[in-house]
Enzyme design. Structure first.
Site, PDB file in Angstrom:
ATOM      1  N   TYR A   1       7.684  -2.346  -1.748  1.00 22.86           N
ATOM      2  CA  TYR A   1       7.496  -0.966  -2.190  1.00 22.86           C
ATOM      3  C   TYR A   1       8.863  -0.311  -2.427  1.00 22.86           C
ATOM      4  CZ  TYR A   1       5.669   3.848  -2.388  1.00 22.86           C
ATOM      5  OH  TYR A   1       5.351   5.118  -2.776  1.00 22.86           O
TER       6      TYR A   1
ATOM      7  N   SER B   1       0.251   3.395  10.376  1.00 26.05           N
ATOM      8  CA  SER B   1       1.087   4.461   9.813  1.00 26.05           C
ATOM      9  C   SER B   1       1.580   5.332  10.960  1.00 26.05           C
ATOM     10  CB  SER B   1       0.279   5.319   8.847  1.00 26.05           C
ATOM     11  OG  SER B   1       0.973   6.533   8.632  1.00 26.05           O
TER      12      SER B   1
ATOM     13  N   ASN C   1       2.408   8.374  10.597  1.00 25.47           N
ATOM     14  CA  ASN C   1       2.268   9.776  10.187  1.00 25.47           C
ATOM     15  C   ASN C   1       0.900  10.387  10.432  1.00 25.47           C
ATOM     16  OD1 ASN C   1       4.973   9.760   9.188  1.00 25.47           O
ATOM     17  ND2 ASN C   1       4.243   8.629   7.403  1.00 25.47           N
ATOM     18  N   THR C   2      -0.001   9.630  11.049  1.00 23.40           N
ATOM     19  CA  THR C   2      -1.295  10.194  11.461  1.00 23.40           C
ATOM     20  C   THR C   2      -1.316  10.147  12.983  1.00 23.40           C
ATOM     21  OG1 THR C   2      -2.447   9.556   9.444  1.00 23.40           O
ATOM     22  CG2 THR C   2      -3.808   9.834  11.404  1.00 23.40           C
TER      23      THR C   2
ATOM     24  N   PHE D   1      -1.191  10.266   4.886  1.00 22.26           N
ATOM     25  CA  PHE D   1      -2.429   9.867   4.198  1.00 22.26           C
ATOM     26  C   PHE D   1      -2.960  10.950   3.266  1.00 22.26           C
ATOM     27  CE2 PHE D   1      -3.974   6.708   7.751  1.00 22.26           C
ATOM     28  CZ  PHE D   1      -3.019   5.801   7.357  1.00 22.26           C
TER      29      PHE D   1
ATOM     30  N   ALA E   1       0.828  -1.210   0.000  1.00 22.17           N
ATOM     31  CA  ALA E   1       0.000   0.000   0.000  1.00 22.17           C
ATOM     32  C   ALA E   1       0.860   1.257   0.000  1.00 22.17           C
ATOM     33  CB  ALA E   1      -0.899   0.001   1.216  1.00 22.17           C
ATOM     34  N   GLY E   2       0.298   2.333  -0.524  1.00 21.43           N
ATOM     35  CA  GLY E   2       0.967   3.628  -0.481  1.00 21.43           C
ATOM     36  C   GLY E   2       1.564   4.027  -1.809  1.00 21.43           C
ATOM     37  N   PHE E   3       1.764   3.043  -2.695  1.00 23.20           N
ATOM     38  CA  PHE E   3       2.311   3.379  -4.020  1.00 23.20           C
ATOM     39  C   PHE E   3       1.222   4.029  -4.866  1.00 23.20           C
ATOM     40  CE2 PHE E   3       3.506   2.769  -8.393  1.00 23.20           C
ATOM     41  CZ  PHE E   3       4.868   3.028  -8.390  1.00 23.20           C
TER      42      PHE E   3
ATOM     43  N   LYS F   1      -3.144  -4.412   9.166  1.00 17.53           N
ATOM     44  CA  LYS F   1      -1.726  -4.084   8.923  1.00 17.53           C
ATOM     45  C   LYS F   1      -1.126  -3.455  10.171  1.00 17.53           C
ATOM     46  CE  LYS F   1       1.429  -1.910   5.694  1.00 17.53           C
ATOM     47  NZ  LYS F   1       1.573  -1.326   4.355  1.00 17.53           N
TER      48      LYS F   1
ATOM     49  N   THR G   1      -3.415   3.988   1.175  1.00 27.73           N
ATOM     50  CA  THR G   1      -4.512   4.106   2.110  1.00 27.73           C
ATOM     51  C   THR G   1      -5.445   5.229   1.686  1.00 27.73           C
ATOM     52  OG1 THR G   1      -3.195   3.281   3.962  1.00 27.73           O
ATOM     53  CG2 THR G   1      -5.098   4.638   4.522  1.00 27.73           C
TER      54      THR G   1
ATOM     55  N   ASN H   1       9.178   8.461   4.633  1.00 29.26           N
ATOM     56  CA  ASN H   1       8.037   9.264   4.192  1.00 29.26           C
ATOM     57  C   ASN H   1       7.232   9.735   5.390  1.00 29.26           C
ATOM     58  OD1 ASN H   1       4.980   8.271   4.175  1.00 29.26           O
ATOM     59  ND2 ASN H   1       6.275   6.436   4.172  1.00 29.26           N
ATOM     60  N   ARG H   2       6.702  10.921   5.231  1.00 29.23           N
ATOM     61  CA  ARG H   2       5.751  11.436   6.238  1.00 29.23           C
ATOM     62  C   ARG H   2       4.580  12.070   5.500  1.00 29.23           C
ATOM     63  NH1 ARG H   2      10.372  14.771   7.535  1.00 29.23           N
ATOM     64  NH2 ARG H   2      10.245  16.836   6.548  1.00 29.23           N
TER      65      ARG H   2
ATOM     66  N   ASN I   1      -5.736  -0.334   8.107  1.00 28.84           N
ATOM     67  CA  ASN I   1      -4.405   0.201   8.401  1.00 28.84           C
ATOM     68  C   ASN I   1      -4.458   1.033   9.679  1.00 28.84           C
ATOM     69  OD1 ASN I   1      -1.854   1.250   8.426  1.00 28.84           O
ATOM     70  ND2 ASN I   1      -2.168   2.645   6.704  1.00 28.84           N
TER      71      ASN I   1
ATOM     72  N   GLY J   1      11.515  -4.186   3.607  1.00 34.46           N
ATOM     73  CA  GLY J   1      12.922  -4.347   3.248  1.00 34.46           C
ATOM     74  C   GLY J   1      13.239  -5.455   2.267  1.00 34.46           C
TER      75      GLY J   1
ATOM     76  N   ASN K   1       4.211  -2.289   8.606  1.00 36.83           N
ATOM     77  CA  ASN K   1       4.303  -0.930   8.088  1.00 36.83           C
ATOM     78  C   ASN K   1       5.730  -0.404   8.339  1.00 36.83           C
ATOM     79  OD1 ASN K   1       3.467   1.710   7.201  1.00 36.83           O
ATOM     80  ND2 ASN K   1       1.396   1.143   7.815  1.00 36.83           N
TER      81      ASN K   1
HETATM   82  C1  LIG Z   1       6.262   6.492   0.238  1.00 34.41           C
HETATM   83  C2  LIG Z   1       5.540   5.453   1.029  1.00 34.41           C
HETATM   84  C3  LIG Z   1       4.187   5.613   1.290  1.00 34.41           C
HETATM   85  C4  LIG Z   1       3.491   4.642   2.024  1.00 34.41           C
HETATM   86  N1  LIG Z   1       2.154   4.801   2.245  1.00 34.41           N
HETATM   87  C5  LIG Z   1       1.471   3.818   2.883  1.00 34.41           C
HETATM   88  C6  LIG Z   1       0.067   3.893   3.024  1.00 34.41           C
HETATM   89  O1  LIG Z   1      -0.583   4.835   2.577  1.00 34.41           O
HETATM   90  N2  LIG Z   1      -0.556   2.879   3.688  1.00 34.41           N
HETATM   91  C7  LIG Z   1       0.115   1.789   4.177  1.00 34.41           C
HETATM   92  O2  LIG Z   1      -0.499   0.885   4.736  1.00 34.41           O
HETATM   93  N3  LIG Z   1       1.461   1.687   4.034  1.00 34.41           N
HETATM   94  C8  LIG Z   1       2.139   2.653   3.388  1.00 34.41           C
HETATM   95  N4  LIG Z   1       3.485   2.530   3.220  1.00 34.41           N
HETATM   96  C9  LIG Z   1       4.185   1.364   3.814  1.00 34.41           C
HETATM   97  C10 LIG Z   1       4.408   0.252   2.801  1.00 34.41           C
HETATM   98  O3  LIG Z   1       3.173  -0.280   2.361  1.00 34.41           O
HETATM   99  C11 LIG Z   1       5.251  -0.886   3.415  1.00 34.41           C
HETATM  100  O4  LIG Z   1       4.553  -1.426   4.517  1.00 34.41           O
HETATM  101  C12 LIG Z   1       6.604  -0.393   3.903  1.00 34.41           C
HETATM  102  O5  LIG Z   1       7.141   0.555   3.022  1.00 34.41           O
HETATM  103  C13 LIG Z   1       7.616  -1.538   4.036  1.00 34.41           C
HETATM  104  O6  LIG Z   1       7.882  -2.156   2.802  1.00 34.41           O
HETATM  105  P1  LIG Z   1       9.192  -1.799   1.918  1.00 34.41           P
HETATM  106  O7  LIG Z   1      10.372  -1.858   2.836  1.00 34.41           O
HETATM  107  O8  LIG Z   1       9.206  -2.842   0.829  1.00 34.41           O
HETATM  108  O9  LIG Z   1       8.970  -0.425   1.387  1.00 34.41           O
HETATM  109  C14 LIG Z   1       4.193   3.495   2.501  1.00 34.41           C
HETATM  110  C15 LIG Z   1       5.551   3.352   2.229  1.00 34.41           C
HETATM  111  C16 LIG Z   1       6.230   4.307   1.499  1.00 34.41           C
HETATM  112  C17 LIG Z   1       7.694   4.092   1.199  1.00 34.41           C
END
Ligand SMILES: Cc1cc2nc3c(=O)[nH]c(=O)nc-3n(C[C@H](O)[C@H](O)[C@H](O)COP(=O)(O)O)c2cc1C
Length: 348
Positions: free
Chosen positions: A310, A171, A173-174, A113, A60-62, A210, A84, A109-110, A168, A289, A239
């Protein structure tokens, strides 16, 4: 050399957020060529009533608004999670709010949402292709005074439009969101969500939770117990982290959630513990990771039935998806497994 490696210097010359928006537009307008359809029968599995062709999903988040679902499903993923999304559109935090920590293979990232709200999300989900598994990740608005109500609104809006729904609550950031992971708060939230689901339709759409990696053993025990009590269909672990160990990039001090390589160890430890605490009874999605097939395989052996990625996509591009699937397939064969499900949790 892959196409992405060729254009990456150009993408990296833009601010991270502009680069990301450009990627979404390129996908949306058909400018990203599809990957050849992966064919790894040994990677297929059935979980919470859904048939996954391969275990590698987009986290999620992409694609927060679900604008590029069709193109993303064509990149070789076994499933794509969008969101999200929150009930009302919101701008998110001030820019800059996305940082590339290239030396660390990481991202901070911050965003907070930022999204176009439920109406736009629902419209995009209605137009999604029906082949391919799509998850809808839902959250609460920053200014909402009733968190449970926000999740219920979102549940009603997306119900039946996605193959699964992710709650979710993790996060960073909320403000206050992660408090919903506490024992009483989680019990009330999941109780309300599951009761609502029973009223929505005869078809039970799987509901996943999550969670954050920034939890202690006691908190993880509570999450496992409450998830089992409410028959959660799956857990997504994890997350981003607010921890900052051993980073060398100049952006290491930025506030927000850290993802990518430095998250691997902590998120995998959390995964292993939840696998143990749920006695392998709840399907787990391992995230955090993963940047290679070997990383993905470690998550699988640590209890993940599926994985998501991601951050590594930002550095490697979508060619990584097929490379990961290919490598998992090789590793399964090397260890004498004929299907991925046999490898789940073997190291726990
Ligand atoms: C830029 C960015 C935005 C993200 N936005 C969300 C989000 O909106 N909702 C969510 O559940 N996770 C979000 N995530 C978390 C990712 O879904 C994932 O759980 C996290 O990045 C760990 O995976 P990775 O190490 O492969 O990036 C975001 C991650 C990144 C890098």
């Amino acid at each position: 050399m892959s196409l992405y490696k060729l254009i990456r210097p150009l993408v990296f010359s833009l601010t991270p957020e502009t680069g990301h928006n450009l990627a979404i537009s390129a996908l949306k307008y058909g400018l990203v060529p599809p990957s050849p359809k992966p064919d790894f029968p040994e990677l297929a599995s059935e979980l919470f009533g859904l048939k996954f062709e391969n275990p590698v999903g987009l986290a999620a988040g992409f694609d927060k608004n679900g604008e590029a679902i069709k193109a993303l499903l064509n990149q070789g993923f076994g499933f794509v999670e969008v969101g999200t999304c929150t009930p009302l559109a919101q701008k998110g935090n001030e820019k800059p709010r996305l940082f590339r920590l290239a030396e660390d293979g990481a991202i901070i990232n911050r965003f907070g949402f930022n999204n176009k709200g439920a109406e736009a999300f629902v419209q995009n989900l209605k137009e999604r292709p029906q082949n391919g598994i799509v998850g809808a990740n839902i959250g609460k608005n920053k200014t909402s005074t009733d968190s449970i109500e926000d999740y219920i609104i979102m549940l009603e809006k997306v119900y039946g439009l996605s193959d699964y729904i992710t709650i979710n609550i993790s996060s960073p950031n909320t403000p206050g969101l992660r408090n919903l992971q506490g024992r009483e708060a989680l019990d009330s939230l999941l109780g309300a969500i599951m009761a609502k689901r029973n009223t929505l339709s005869d078809k039970k759409i799987p509901i996943l939770l999550k969670i954050s990696p920034d939890t202690n053993t006691h908190e993880r025990e509570d999450i496992a117990e409450i998830s089992l009590k409410h028959n959660i269909d799956g857990l997504i672990i994890s997350n981003t982290t607010i921890g900052r160990d051993f980073l060398s990039s100049r952006y290491a001090g930025e506030t927000g959630g850290l993802s990518g390589k430095p998250l691997f160890k902590l998120s995998t430890e959390t995964l292993r513990e939840l696998y143990r605490l749920t006695n392998g009874k709840v399907p787990l999605i391992g995230v955090g990771g993963i940047s290679s097939g070997d990383d993905a395989y470690t998550k699988i052996k640590s209890g993940a039935s599926l994985v998501q990625i991601y951050s590594a996509l930002i550095y490697e591009g979508f060619g990584l998806v097929t490379a990961i699937n290919k490598r998992i397939s090789e590793l399964l064969c090397k260890d004498g497994f004929s299907n991925i499900s046999e490898a789940v949790g073997v190291d726990v």
